[in-house]
Design an enzyme around this catalytic site. Sequence first.
Site, PDB file in Angstrom:
ATOM      1  N   THR A  13      57.341  62.066  51.617  1.00  0.00           N
ATOM      2  CA  THR A  13      56.693  62.164  50.297  1.00  0.00           C
ATOM      3  C   THR A  13      55.169  62.277  50.434  1.00  0.00           C
ATOM      4  O   THR A  13      54.546  63.188  49.877  1.00  0.00           O
ATOM      5  CB  THR A  13      57.016  60.891  49.476  1.00  0.00           C
ATOM      6  OG1 THR A  13      58.416  60.664  49.573  1.00  0.00           O
ATOM      7  CG2 THR A  13      56.607  61.011  48.042  1.00  0.00           C
ATOM      8  N   VAL A  14      54.584  61.347  51.193  1.00  0.00           N
ATOM      9  CA  VAL A  14      53.115  61.300  51.275  1.00  0.00           C
ATOM     10  C   VAL A  14      52.575  62.472  52.107  1.00  0.00           C
ATOM     11  O   VAL A  14      51.555  63.084  51.754  1.00  0.00           O
ATOM     12  CB  VAL A  14      52.657  59.939  51.858  1.00  0.00           C
ATOM     13  CG1 VAL A  14      51.157  59.924  52.081  1.00  0.00           C
ATOM     14  CG2 VAL A  14      53.063  58.812  50.911  1.00  0.00           C
ATOM     15  N   ALA A  33      32.964  68.210  52.957  1.00  0.00           N
ATOM     16  CA  ALA A  33      33.003  67.764  54.360  1.00  0.00           C
ATOM     17  C   ALA A  33      32.044  68.555  55.243  1.00  0.00           C
ATOM     18  O   ALA A  33      31.734  68.137  56.351  1.00  0.00           O
ATOM     19  CB  ALA A  33      34.426  67.898  54.892  1.00  0.00           C
ATOM     20  N   ALA A  43      54.595  67.038  62.940  1.00  0.00           N
ATOM     21  CA  ALA A  43      55.744  66.554  63.728  1.00  0.00           C
ATOM     22  C   ALA A  43      56.680  65.793  62.812  1.00  0.00           C
ATOM     23  O   ALA A  43      56.239  64.930  62.032  1.00  0.00           O
ATOM     24  CB  ALA A  43      55.266  65.639  64.845  1.00  0.00           C
ATOM     25  N   GLU A 190      59.540  50.545  49.235  1.00  0.00           N
ATOM     26  CA  GLU A 190      59.504  50.754  50.676  1.00  0.00           C
ATOM     27  C   GLU A 190      60.895  51.134  51.166  1.00  0.00           C
ATOM     28  O   GLU A 190      61.901  50.865  50.479  1.00  0.00           O
ATOM     29  CB  GLU A 190      59.078  49.461  51.381  1.00  0.00           C
ATOM     30  CG  GLU A 190      57.658  49.040  51.093  1.00  0.00           C
ATOM     31  CD  GLU A 190      56.645  50.069  51.555  1.00  0.00           C
ATOM     32  OE1 GLU A 190      56.571  50.350  52.742  1.00  0.00           O
ATOM     33  OE2 GLU A 190      55.933  50.615  50.702  1.00  0.00           O
ATOM     34  N   LYS A 205      49.006  44.168  52.755  1.00  0.00           N
ATOM     35  CA  LYS A 205      47.795  44.720  52.125  1.00  0.00           C
ATOM     36  C   LYS A 205      46.731  43.631  51.946  1.00  0.00           C
ATOM     37  O   LYS A 205      45.537  43.871  52.139  1.00  0.00           O
ATOM     38  CB  LYS A 205      48.156  45.358  50.784  1.00  0.00           C
ATOM     39  CG  LYS A 205      49.075  46.584  50.947  1.00  0.00           C
ATOM     40  CD  LYS A 205      49.698  46.986  49.629  1.00  0.00           C
ATOM     41  CE  LYS A 205      50.612  48.191  49.762  1.00  0.00           C
ATOM     42  NZ  LYS A 205      51.441  48.420  48.570  1.00  0.00           N
ATOM     43  N   GLY A 302      53.014  56.761  45.383  1.00  0.00           N
ATOM     44  CA  GLY A 302      53.279  58.133  44.929  1.00  0.00           C
ATOM     45  C   GLY A 302      52.631  59.144  45.846  1.00  0.00           C
ATOM     46  O   GLY A 302      51.660  58.838  46.550  1.00  0.00           O
TER      47      GLY A 302
HETATM   48  N1  HSE Z   1      56.155  50.149  48.162  1.00  0.00           N
HETATM   49  C1  HSE Z   1      54.744  50.164  47.898  1.00  0.00           C
HETATM   50  C2  HSE Z   1      54.536  49.657  46.485  1.00  0.00           C
HETATM   51  C3  HSE Z   1      54.236  51.594  48.040  1.00  0.00           C
HETATM   52  O1  HSE Z   1      55.493  49.519  45.732  1.00  0.00           O
HETATM   53  O2  HSE Z   1      53.407  49.359  46.142  1.00  0.00           O
HETATM   54  C4  HSE Z   1      52.780  51.684  48.324  1.00  0.00           C
HETATM   55  O3  HSE Z   1      52.347  50.942  49.407  1.00  0.00           O
END
Ligand code: HSE
Length: 438
Positions: A13-14, A33, A43, A190, A205, A302
Site C-alpha cells: 500500500t505505502v 530538492a 524489490a 497492522e 511510536k 493510508g
Molecule cells: N496500524 C497503524 C495505525 C498504521 O493504525 O495507526 C500506521 O502506523
Amino acid sequence: MKPIKVGLLGIGTVGGGTFRVLRRNQEEIARRAGRAIGIAMVADTDLDKARAAVGDFARVSADAWEVVGHPDIDIVVELIGGTGIARELVLKAIENGKQVVTANKALLATHGNEIFAAAQRRGVSVAFEAAVAGGVPIIKALREGLSGNRIEWIAGIINGTSNFILSEMRAKGKAFGDVLKEAQALGYAEADPTFDIEGIDAAHKLTILAAIGFGIPMQLSACYTEGIARLTREDIRYAEELGYRIKLLGVAKRTAQGFELRVHPTLIPAKRLIANVEGVMNAILVKGDAVGQTMYYGPGAGAEPTASAIVADLVDVTRMHTVDPRHRVPHLAFQPDLLSNLPILPMDEVETAYYLRLRVDDRPGVLADITRILADLAISIDAMVQKEPGEGEQQVDIVMLTHLTREKHIKAAIERIESLPVVRAKVTRIRLEALGAS
Ligand code: HSE
C-alpha cells in the site's frame, strides 16, 4: 544535476502510494530538492504485483539484497516492516553507504540505537518521518521546529486503528470486534492487528517520539503498554456522562526523577481539542517550555498520507547529500554522545488521576467501606456517580474519578476494594489526563 535514484524494498500500500506521489509531483519535487528523484528499482517477492504497480518505470527484482548492493542506488526506502530481514537489509544498505528512508516504527523502536550508531559511523542518514503518525510531520516538528524548547511532555493519539475503533464504539455504539474488522478491511490495521489493539504500535511510536523529544536512547522495553481490548461500551458511556472521552494515548513526560513512558486508554476532558480527534486521524500534543502547547493533527495511516512523509524524507536526504555528515540534523535530535541517561520511571511511580468503576451490592455502608480504603491510601475523590440499578437488580455501578495519585497506591486500593464481599466484579481502572496548561 544527476537525478537521485531510489531503490524501494516492498511495494504494498505505502510503496504504491510513494511511487504515485513521486511521479505525480515530480516537477515540484525536483524544484524543491534541486534535482529529480525517481524510483529506479523495486524489490518485492510478488513480482507481478510489483510490475503492475510500477510498469516500465523501474526495474523489478525479487531480491532485496540486489537493491541494497546496487551501485546505481543512492537511497534505499525500506517498506518491508518487522524487525527481522528489514533490520539486516537496512544495516547492509548503511554499510554500502546508501542513505536510508524507512516507515518501520517497530524496527526503529527495537533496533534504532544500533541502526543510528551504524549510520553515524558510515556518515549516512536514516530518515523516518513516516514511522510516526503517517503524514503528520511530527518528527520534523519535534527535532527541528521545536529545538529551542525544553520538551516537558508529549501526549498523542498515535494509533489510527484504535482511535477508529473507539470513535465508532462511542458514536455508533458498535461492538469492539465488529469495528476491528472494519478497520482491517479499510487497510488501517497492522499486519498483526494485536499490535494496534494491545497498544504495541503506539508504544513503538511513543518510544521514537520520547527519544527525539528528550534526547534519550530508544527504550521500548521500558514503555508501559496497555491496549483497548478490555474497554467496554459502558465505560465509554460513563466517561462521557462525566464530561470525558476515552482515547488510547501515548504519554511521555519529564519529571525530576526520570521520564514517564506509557501507552494506555485514558480519559481526557471532552472539551480538549485532542479529545475530539476521531476516526483514523492522529494528533500529538507537545508541551515545550517556550512555546507552550502545540498540536499536530492529520491522517496517521493510508497510502498517500504515509507517502507524503516518505517523499519529504527523500527530499530532505537529497538536500543533505551536499552537507558534511557531522553537520547534519542528528538522528535523535540531540548529539549522539550527549544523550541523557535519566531513567524511564517504573509504572508504579507514575502519577495520574483515575476513573474507577465498581460493581457493588446496593446496600448501606458499601460506599463508606470503599471511601475508607481510598482515604487510608491518601487517594482523594474528585467526582462520584452511583448509577441507578437496572430493573430488579440488587447491584449497582459506582463510578469515581480520583485526583492525582501514584499507580502503586491505586493498585493497593483496588486490591483491598476487590477483597470486600460487597464488591461483585473486578474494578475497572482507566487513567485520566487533564492535559491542561501545566
Ligand atoms: N496500524 C497503524 C495505525 C498504521 O493504525 O495507526 C500506521 O502506523
